[in-house]
Design an enzyme around this catalytic site. Structure first.
Site, PDB file in Angstrom:
ATOM      1  N   TYR A 138      79.116  13.566 -39.887  1.00 39.34           N
ATOM      2  CA  TYR A 138      80.017  12.791 -39.043  1.00 39.34           C
ATOM      3  C   TYR A 138      80.766  11.703 -39.792  1.00 39.34           C
ATOM      4  O   TYR A 138      81.594  11.015 -39.201  1.00 39.34           O
ATOM      5  CB  TYR A 138      79.194  12.095 -37.952  1.00 39.34           C
ATOM      6  CG  TYR A 138      79.317  12.723 -36.607  1.00 39.34           C
ATOM      7  CD1 TYR A 138      78.914  14.037 -36.413  1.00 39.34           C
ATOM      8  CD2 TYR A 138      79.822  12.018 -35.524  1.00 39.34           C
ATOM      9  CE1 TYR A 138      79.002  14.615 -35.168  1.00 39.34           C
ATOM     10  CE2 TYR A 138      79.917  12.601 -34.283  1.00 39.34           C
ATOM     11  CZ  TYR A 138      79.506  13.894 -34.109  1.00 39.34           C
ATOM     12  OH  TYR A 138      79.592  14.465 -32.879  1.00 39.34           O
ATOM     13  N   LYS A 208      66.689  19.609 -39.385  1.00 39.72           N
ATOM     14  CA  LYS A 208      66.830  21.017 -39.767  1.00 39.72           C
ATOM     15  C   LYS A 208      66.496  21.113 -41.268  1.00 39.72           C
ATOM     16  O   LYS A 208      67.235  21.694 -42.069  1.00 39.72           O
ATOM     17  CB  LYS A 208      68.291  21.428 -39.447  1.00 39.72           C
ATOM     18  CG  LYS A 208      68.590  22.877 -39.493  1.00 39.72           C
ATOM     19  CD  LYS A 208      68.068  23.663 -38.304  1.00 39.72           C
ATOM     20  CE  LYS A 208      68.290  25.138 -38.605  1.00 39.72           C
ATOM     21  NZ  LYS A 208      67.391  26.037 -37.926  1.00 39.72           N
ATOM     22  N   ASP A 248      66.463  23.532 -33.753  1.00 34.42           N
ATOM     23  CA  ASP A 248      66.677  24.664 -32.840  1.00 34.42           C
ATOM     24  C   ASP A 248      65.460  24.846 -31.929  1.00 34.42           C
ATOM     25  O   ASP A 248      65.591  25.089 -30.727  1.00 34.42           O
ATOM     26  CB  ASP A 248      67.042  25.964 -33.574  1.00 34.42           C
ATOM     27  CG  ASP A 248      66.223  26.191 -34.824  1.00 34.42           C
ATOM     28  OD1 ASP A 248      65.676  25.213 -35.356  1.00 34.42           O
ATOM     29  OD2 ASP A 248      66.113  27.331 -35.275  1.00 34.42           O
ATOM     30  N   ASP A 272      73.996  14.190 -31.295  1.00 30.51           N
ATOM     31  CA  ASP A 272      75.134  14.402 -30.402  1.00 30.51           C
ATOM     32  C   ASP A 272      74.822  15.553 -29.440  1.00 30.51           C
ATOM     33  O   ASP A 272      74.937  15.437 -28.223  1.00 30.51           O
ATOM     34  CB  ASP A 272      76.362  14.730 -31.261  1.00 30.51           C
ATOM     35  CG  ASP A 272      77.655  14.580 -30.483  1.00 30.51           C
ATOM     36  OD1 ASP A 272      77.607  14.143 -29.323  1.00 30.51           O
ATOM     37  OD2 ASP A 272      78.720  14.900 -31.039  1.00 30.51           O
TER      38      ASP A 272
END
Ligand code: NAD
Length: 387
Positions: A138, A208, A248, A272
């Site tokens: 970001y 992740k 996930d 987000d």
């Protein structure tokens, strides 16, 4: 500790539906403070310009005096701001966050009885998301496909870094994902302190790191190390548990077993997605409050998480709950918990009886749709106990 009698709160009304949700929030907070402290405390609202109206008046979307006021009083609350189209500032919200280094985006997510939800057990959703606000993909460090910068960056990657994995180098755009030890540590520290201060037992690091080993994996590693180093005693005594989950899997689990999670600490992009998915589970966009906070300086700006909703602006249709709940976060932030509790109770009662703005009432069994102003008066009456 000496009681602060008057709290100055700089306020940006915002664009589109901003003035409507701001007026509603001010009315509700004033009522709660008056009821809770019988006139011994009050809020002095100090309007500061930003957004489209500021541009019309001052020729700038974010006047320096606005940042200065937030800095001086350490808090503020803002309605949604339109994102200027064209050159100059990319996003006002991003500019504000960067200007004050507000490194935590705090999003508490809970369900109010009566509010329609797409899941079977929305009451099991009770989480507080700590989203890192200053790093990650970001950061805006990216180069467009076909630009000389992208070509130069690829040149550096291939010649100096020996990277030969880019499948279509001629047409690739490139982005950089900085994730630092300091950035991770201050976020995870804030999440652990919050958990302990609010009687929440678990902090889950969502990442992740199985794929992005050094960035997201670094977040996980530095997060655990920080927790062990600074909160070792609380962990050993069972007052705090720090665990982690791959993003996930977290998205699945948060739908299937939301009761497993309490405080969630994560990076910018994951945060987000996670915040919006959780918000949808408890009633969607008009309900989710938020704050951007620097826990080191104490600076905090509270905000509704929805946009300017131009399609319903000025029609007395907007749901002000997101902004009202952001006001509740502000009250809790300054320790005015009695007033905050009155607002929450009034909202609980109102939704429990199906009294809500149209967006929610139309999905409620026996819902009683109200305009923004009527809904606001209904909340104030409940706060005063005159309903
Ligand atoms: P939006 O959130 O403004 O609207 C999306 C849809 O949700 C619309 O149909 C709107 O009517 C509805 N909606 C939103 N809030 C609602 C509420 N409180 N009550 C009832 N219905 C509500 O998103 P958008 O249309 O993508 O963005 C419009 C503008 O807002 C853009 O300029 C965008 O950049 C800006 N924006 C600002 C913020 C912010 O300031 N925090 C956040 C998101 C978008």
């Amino acid at each position: 500790m000496e009681t602060i009698k008057n709290q100055t709160v700089p306020i940006v009304r915002g664009d589109g539906v901003g003035p409507e949700v701001t007026a509603s929030m001010m009315q509700v907070l004033d009522a709660a403070v008056e009821k809770a402290y019988a006139g011994s405390r009050s809020i002095r609202w100090m309007e500061v310009p930003a957004g489209g109206t500021a541009y019309e008046k001052f020729g700038t979307y974010l006047p320096e005096e606005t940042i200065a006021a937030f800095r001086q009083y350490h808090i503020g609350i803002k309605g949604p701001l339109m994102t200027p189209v064209g050159g100059g500032i990319r996003s006002l919200n991003v500019a504000l966050r960067q200007g004050l280094d507000l490194y935590v985006c705090l999003r508490p997510v809970r369900w109010f009885k009566g509010v329609a939800s797409p899941v079977k057990h929305p009451e099991k959703v009770d989480m507080v998301v700590f989203r890192e606000n200053t790093e990650d993909i970001y950061s805006g460090i990216e180069w467009e496909s076909g630009s000389p910068e992208a070509a130069r960056f690829y040149d550096f990657l291939s010649k100096e870094m020996g990277v030969n994995k880019v499948r279509f180098p001629e047409t690739s755009a490139f982005g950089v994902k900085p994730v630092s030890k300091e950035g991770t540590e201050r976020l995870v520290r804030a999440a652990c302190r919050y958990a302990l201060d609010h009687g929440r037992k678990t902090v889950t690091l969502v990442h992740k790191g199985n794929i992005m080993k050094f960035t997201e994996g670094g977040f996980k590693k530095w997060g655990y190390e920080l927790a062990e180093r600074e909160f070792g005693e609380e962990i050993a005594s069972g007052r705090l548990t720090v665990n982690d989950c791959i993003c996930d899997a977290f998205l699945q689990n948060a739908l299937l077993y939301p009761e497993r999670y309490s405080v969630v600490a994560t990076m910018n992009l994951n945060g987000d997605y996670i915040s919006d998915m959780l918000a949808a589970q408890v009633g969607g966009i008009g309900m989710a409050p938020g704050a951007n906070i620097n826990y080191t300086t104490g600076d905090a700006i509270f905000e509704a998480t929805h946009g300017t909703a131009p399609d319903i602006a000025g029609k007395d249709l907007v749901n002000p709950s997101s902004n009202i709940l952001s006001g509740v976060m502000l009250l809790e932030h300054i320790g005015w918990n009695e007033a905050a509790a009155l607002v929450v109770k009034a909202l609980e009662e109102s939704f429990g009886e199906g009294c809500a703005t149209v967006d929610l009432a139309r999905l409620m069994e026996g819902g009683k749709p109200m305009g923004t102003k009527e809904f606001t008066s209904n909340i104030c009456r409940r706060i005063y106990g005159t309903t």
